[in-house]
Scaffold this motif. Sequence first.
Motif, mmCIF file in Angstrom:
data_model
loop_
_atom_site.group_PDB
_atom_site.id
_atom_site.type_symbol
_atom_site.label_atom_id
_atom_site.label_comp_id
_atom_site.label_asym_id
_atom_site.label_seq_id
_atom_site.Cartn_x
_atom_site.Cartn_y
_atom_site.Cartn_z
ATOM 1 N N LEU A 49 -26.376 -4.492 18.070
ATOM 2 C CA LEU A 49 -27.168 -4.739 16.952
ATOM 3 C C LEU A 49 -27.094 -3.738 16.023
ATOM 4 O O LEU A 49 -27.125 -3.675 14.996
ATOM 5 C CB LEU A 49 -28.670 -5.066 17.546
ATOM 6 N N TYR A 50 -26.971 -2.296 16.895
ATOM 7 C CA TYR A 50 -26.747 -1.198 16.098
ATOM 8 C C TYR A 50 -25.520 -0.907 15.157
ATOM 9 O O TYR A 50 -25.553 -0.739 14.205
ATOM 10 C CB TYR A 50 -27.133 0.027 17.080
ATOM 11 N N SER A 52 -23.404 -3.173 14.490
ATOM 12 C CA SER A 52 -22.767 -4.212 13.438
ATOM 13 C C SER A 52 -23.631 -4.164 12.020
ATOM 14 O O SER A 52 -23.491 -4.842 11.068
ATOM 15 C CB SER A 52 -23.104 -5.675 14.010
ATOM 16 N N GLN A 53 -24.585 -3.034 12.097
ATOM 17 C CA GLN A 53 -25.481 -2.631 10.991
ATOM 18 C C GLN A 53 -24.458 -2.414 9.822
ATOM 19 O O GLN A 53 -23.335 -1.590 10.103
ATOM 20 C CB GLN A 53 -26.406 -1.822 11.015
ATOM 21 N N ASN A 64 -24.715 -9.429 12.699
ATOM 22 C CA ASN A 64 -25.715 -8.439 12.720
ATOM 23 C C ASN A 64 -26.912 -9.854 12.430
ATOM 24 O O ASN A 64 -27.757 -9.504 13.214
ATOM 25 C CB ASN A 64 -25.642 -7.565 11.913
ATOM 26 N N GLU A 120 -31.609 -0.508 20.108
ATOM 27 C CA GLU A 120 -31.257 -0.364 18.779
ATOM 28 C C GLU A 120 -31.785 0.809 18.073
ATOM 29 O O GLU A 120 -31.371 1.581 17.323
ATOM 30 C CB GLU A 120 -31.421 -1.727 18.178
#
Lengths: 228, 245
Positions: A49-50, A52-53, A64, A120
């Motif tokens: 999640l982090y 793919s930001q 994301n 995240e």
Amino acid sequence: MDAITLTDAIVNLSMMAPEIWQACKETALMLAIGLVAAFLIGGPLGFLLYLSQPGQIFAHRIVNGVLGWLVNLVRSFPFIILMVSLVPLTRLLVGSTIGPVAAAVPLSFAAIPYFARLVEQTLREVPRGVVEAAEAMGASPLQIIAKVLLVEARSGLISSVTILTISFLSYSAVAGVVGGGGIGDLAIRYGYYRFQTEVMVAMVLLLVVIVQIIQFVGNRLAARLDKR
Amino acid sequence: MIHLHNVRKRYRRPDGGWFEAVAPTSLSIGAGEIFGLIGYSGAGKSTLMRLINLLERPDEGSVIVDTQDLTGLSASELRRARQNIGMVFQQFNLLANRTVAGNVAFPLEIAGWSKADIQQRVAECLDVVGLADRAQHYPAQLSGGQKQRVGIARALAPNPKVILADEATSALDPKTTQSILDCLQDINRRFGVTVVVVTHEMNVVRSICQRAAVLEAGQVVEVLDIVDGRIEARSDLARSLLEAA
Ligand SMILES: Nc1ncnc2c1ncn2[C@@H]1O[C@H](COP(=O)(O)OP(=O)(O)OP(=O)(O)O)[C@@H](O)[C@H]1O
Ligand SMILES: [Mg+2]
């Protein structure tokens, strides 16, 4: 309900010691399965999640977006409804819907996205410049994860685990009542249905002590690992 | 050592148009030189410097460092090439949870050095920046100037050909600034490392640079020669930067 003396209460409780011990083991089992699932699946999910930001090393808008949406979806279910909705899956996986192992299925389901979000958010606190410095030195994505993010965020990650554990101790009590067993179940069965208030009080006190210990250990560990 | 050929970098504006941070620019920086990039805020100094190690990829043009065209490299080749280009940051960007020695060891671990070699090299580099006695401290226990020395030791550790310093002294007081500049100059002279410094202060340029490009709106307005601390400015921009100093 008749008032009972303190002595009676203690005698009652000591006669129940084996049952209380059994309940503790069931709670520990539910919690352990849920936490392991949260680490193994929720942890990497949180990293994804982090990472793919936008602006991060695996920036990917679609990945994301989809992950974030899935996490929100599961998290928006009230836990009791998640449990009921997952009954067919639980039966498929465990072969039964009662007992601590069965209860651990919805617990894990709830714990995974919860922990993913915690991870995240913790990773966001690592200064972007530190990651960039590692990139400038030629670090690979894996090296950035292992040597920068995990190390710089470690104390926040410990705090996340503490929060997760305490929240899910409480969730496990709910799961227990719907057939999982454990401390919460014992409290309801004796304290509520059989009007043995001393059992309710004792179980709540037990949970209070456990929570305090978890928080204390978590804080100490987080502080020791934090060199900022 | 560094050749930028018509590099250009644009960013999307929120309104959908383009903002040109670096207009097509060519620049050559010789081996062993200390080269400055000077200009006011927003001139594109940092962007131009970050094109050199491809932290920003140019939209057009090529970036040649040590005879290698970085724009044509694969991801893993680029990582290897970056080990040859150290970088020093205004905000230091040290790992807070690693000791001073651990921070200097970091790029060597990345490059796959052996434990023994790392230990020896870390000691050497901490010696160069005068922090041998702080090896086991954490960054939080250091002053700004000391943190920047760690940053320089870290950049120097893998024996790079080039060190890039983006406003390396802008967070420091004048005295500390001078000691950090001396440290960069010392490294340049002793090890022949090519140094590129980004700054908005002419004093920094005067104190250590041999040449400096003056930037405005993503373009090189003029390249200054600094001889014995004397700067001959032709453009109004360079003159105004000189007066501000
Ligand atoms: N990632 C980005 N997205 C959009 N615009 C950017 C980005 N990076 C830089 N810019 C713009 O490009 C211009 C040049 O930025 P740059 O950071 O290179 O300036 P600078 O000369 O280093 O300024 P300063 O002295 O303030 O650091 C600025 O107007 C900035 O807003
Ligand atoms: Mg800048």
